[in-house]
Scaffold this active site. Sequence first.
Site, PDB file in Angstrom:
ATOM      1  N   ARG A  57       0.848  -1.190   0.000  1.00  0.00           N
ATOM      2  CA  ARG A  57       0.000   0.000   0.000  1.00  0.00           C
ATOM      3  C   ARG A  57       0.887   1.243   0.000  1.00  0.00           C
ATOM      4  O   ARG A  57       2.094   1.159   0.176  1.00  0.00           O
ATOM      5  CB  ARG A  57      -0.957   0.005   1.200  1.00  0.00           C
ATOM      6  CG  ARG A  57      -0.227  -0.246   2.521  1.00  0.00           C
ATOM      7  CD  ARG A  57      -0.815   0.447   3.676  1.00  0.00           C
ATOM      8  NE  ARG A  57      -0.711   1.880   3.573  1.00  0.00           N
ATOM      9  CZ  ARG A  57       0.421   2.573   3.792  1.00  0.00           C
ATOM     10  NH1 ARG A  57       1.553   1.956   4.115  1.00  0.00           N
ATOM     11  NH2 ARG A  57       0.429   3.896   3.691  1.00  0.00           N
ATOM     12  N   GLY A  58       0.210   2.416  -0.166  1.00  0.00           N
ATOM     13  CA  GLY A  58       0.955   3.666  -0.260  1.00  0.00           C
ATOM     14  C   GLY A  58       1.211   3.962  -1.734  1.00  0.00           C
ATOM     15  O   GLY A  58       1.640   3.068  -2.480  1.00  0.00           O
ATOM     16  N   ALA A  59       0.935   5.202  -2.149  1.00  0.00           N
ATOM     17  CA  ALA A  59       0.889   5.507  -3.577  1.00  0.00           C
ATOM     18  C   ALA A  59       2.132   5.083  -4.381  1.00  0.00           C
ATOM     19  O   ALA A  59       2.003   4.331  -5.358  1.00  0.00           O
ATOM     20  CB  ALA A  59       0.603   6.998  -3.756  1.00  0.00           C
ATOM     21  N   GLN A 205      -2.967   2.872   9.826  1.00  0.00           N
ATOM     22  CA  GLN A 205      -1.619   2.923   9.216  1.00  0.00           C
ATOM     23  C   GLN A 205      -0.647   3.721  10.072  1.00  0.00           C
ATOM     24  O   GLN A 205       0.556   3.469  10.044  1.00  0.00           O
ATOM     25  CB  GLN A 205      -1.697   3.555   7.815  1.00  0.00           C
ATOM     26  CG  GLN A 205      -2.345   2.686   6.758  1.00  0.00           C
ATOM     27  CD  GLN A 205      -3.821   3.014   6.604  1.00  0.00           C
ATOM     28  OE1 GLN A 205      -4.478   3.418   7.568  1.00  0.00           O
ATOM     29  NE2 GLN A 205      -4.352   2.826   5.413  1.00  0.00           N
ATOM     30  N   ASP A 246      -1.826  10.934  -2.422  1.00  0.00           N
ATOM     31  CA  ASP A 246      -2.155   9.877  -3.390  1.00  0.00           C
ATOM     32  C   ASP A 246      -2.368  10.439  -4.785  1.00  0.00           C
ATOM     33  O   ASP A 246      -2.161   9.760  -5.788  1.00  0.00           O
ATOM     34  CB  ASP A 246      -3.388   9.101  -2.946  1.00  0.00           C
ATOM     35  CG  ASP A 246      -3.019   8.168  -1.823  1.00  0.00           C
ATOM     36  OD1 ASP A 246      -2.965   8.637  -0.672  1.00  0.00           O
ATOM     37  OD2 ASP A 246      -2.710   6.994  -2.102  1.00  0.00           O
ATOM     38  N   ASN A 256      -5.429  12.607  -0.069  1.00  0.00           N
ATOM     39  CA  ASN A 256      -4.604  11.772   0.809  1.00  0.00           C
ATOM     40  C   ASN A 256      -5.552  11.047   1.764  1.00  0.00           C
ATOM     41  O   ASN A 256      -6.774  11.234   1.717  1.00  0.00           O
ATOM     42  CB  ASN A 256      -3.578  12.627   1.565  1.00  0.00           C
ATOM     43  CG  ASN A 256      -2.549  11.772   2.286  1.00  0.00           C
ATOM     44  OD1 ASN A 256      -1.968  10.853   1.709  1.00  0.00           O
ATOM     45  ND2 ASN A 256      -2.322  12.032   3.560  1.00  0.00           N
ATOM     46  N   LYS A 257      -4.995  10.232   2.616  1.00  0.00           N
ATOM     47  CA  LYS A 257      -5.781   9.406   3.542  1.00  0.00           C
ATOM     48  C   LYS A 257      -6.886  10.198   4.234  1.00  0.00           C
ATOM     49  O   LYS A 257      -6.673  11.333   4.657  1.00  0.00           O
ATOM     50  CB  LYS A 257      -4.814   8.789   4.562  1.00  0.00           C
ATOM     51  CG  LYS A 257      -5.418   7.890   5.613  1.00  0.00           C
ATOM     52  CD  LYS A 257      -6.270   6.775   5.046  1.00  0.00           C
ATOM     53  CE  LYS A 257      -5.575   5.916   4.022  1.00  0.00           C
ATOM     54  NZ  LYS A 257      -6.506   5.136   3.167  1.00  0.00           N
TER      55      LYS A 257
HETATM   56  O1  MRU Z   1      -4.849   3.453   1.768  1.00  0.00           O
HETATM   57  P1  MRU Z   1      -3.363   3.609   1.836  1.00  0.00           P
HETATM   58  O2  MRU Z   1      -2.768   3.100   3.088  1.00  0.00           O
HETATM   59  O3  MRU Z   1      -2.681   3.091   0.586  1.00  0.00           O
HETATM   60  O4  MRU Z   1      -3.173   5.189   1.838  1.00  0.00           O
HETATM   61  C1  MRU Z   1      -1.902   5.718   1.896  1.00  0.00           C
HETATM   62  C2  MRU Z   1      -1.882   7.173   2.025  1.00  0.00           C
HETATM   63  O5  MRU Z   1      -2.886   7.844   2.076  1.00  0.00           O
HETATM   64  C3  MRU Z   1      -0.527   7.792   1.996  1.00  0.00           C
HETATM   65  O6  MRU Z   1      -0.497   8.953   2.766  1.00  0.00           O
HETATM   66  C4  MRU Z   1      -0.189   8.139   0.537  1.00  0.00           C
HETATM   67  O7  MRU Z   1      -0.327   7.032  -0.286  1.00  0.00           O
HETATM   68  C5  MRU Z   1       1.163   8.658   0.409  1.00  0.00           C
HETATM   69  S1  MRU Z   1       2.339   7.385   0.595  1.00  0.00           S
HETATM   70  C6  MRU Z   1       3.828   8.059   0.359  1.00  0.00           C
END
Ligand code: MRU
Length: 352
Positions: A57-59, A205, A246, A256-257
């Site tokens: 996970r994470g962009a 997270q 994201d 973002n989240k």
């Molecule tokens: O749903 P997730 O855990 O994939 O969401 C992640 C986020 O929102 C992060 O802040 C974002 O992807 C940036 S990661 C460098």
Amino acid sequence: MKVKINNKTENYRSVWFEPESGIINAINQTILPDKFEITELKTYTETAEAIKTMIVRGAPAIGVTAGFGIAQACMHAPKQNFTDYLKKAAETLKSTRPTAVDLFHVIDGLLNKIKDSDAIENKENAVEISVSESQKIANETINACKKIGEFGNELLKNKSKILTHCNAGALACVDFGTALSPLRIAKYAGKEIFVFVDETRPRFQGAKLTAWELLNEEIEHKIIADNAAGYFMQKGEIDLCIVGADRITANGDVANKIGTYEKAVLAKENNIPFYVAAPISTIDFSIKSGNEIPIEERNEDEVLSVNNIRIAPIGSHALNPAFDVTPAKYITGIITEIGIFKPEEIYKLKDN
Ligand code: MRU
């Protein structure tokens, strides 16, 4: 990233590809911090499932992993049906998560490279291009994150107290992280910093992953309930906020989240600088503003239960948007690998 296992410190990427075997190795982010396990993904369908279920996970990490998935598809495609097989693989990988734009940028970028070189007619060429290009994307992602750390570190003083939301760390970016990279670099530079870690419901997270990374790096931190940030801001205990992204739109709006938006509004109300850290690959220049960003809706069980134990009464239902959009006006600056920009300057980075 540093990972402490049985009193030994080892260095890991959150995801990496072995071209000889065609296997993707990923730190399983669904079971941290309880267990540290590497999951092997052998086919592009397993890879897509791992993105969907958030093993990865994470962009930026999603983008890199999808790139490796395209390489797997090229390796496993039958010669006769090569084009159709690859198209199906790209569609499957793209259908995993809608919000993080790196996923689409990486897949489309690789498909274009394969097409441009006529490799689409020649499986061996396609394998070579997809393997080398996906490895290159992984390395470029790490370099970009390191640069983000160096620029972001300039915002941090000795004793700075920083709030972060979700996990925008090495786990989310192959290495270093975006929001956590400045904190790592500040620590390596000898600065003493303190991090307020939003727990980040519903998937935690922050409490599970960011806290684990900061612990491994020996960076001082405390986890706070998501609804406690305003309290600490009002008390003057937070010097600045840094979060990841994201998808950033041409006008500087940031997805973002879920929960990021309210932190940004609170930061402005309390005169606290609010920074977004992201590589240029997270900018979607094709979208003018944040209200055009597709927002992922996840299963209601993530809200109704905690660690698979139901906390809500049977019969109650939940809403579970995974991301929100922070309008550009709440953002002090966007930390990229080529410098820190005001959100209204972001459109100028199109040709970088
Ligand atoms: O749903 P997730 O855990 O994939 O969401 C992640 C986020 O929102 C992060 O802040 C974002 O992807 C940036 S990661 C460098």
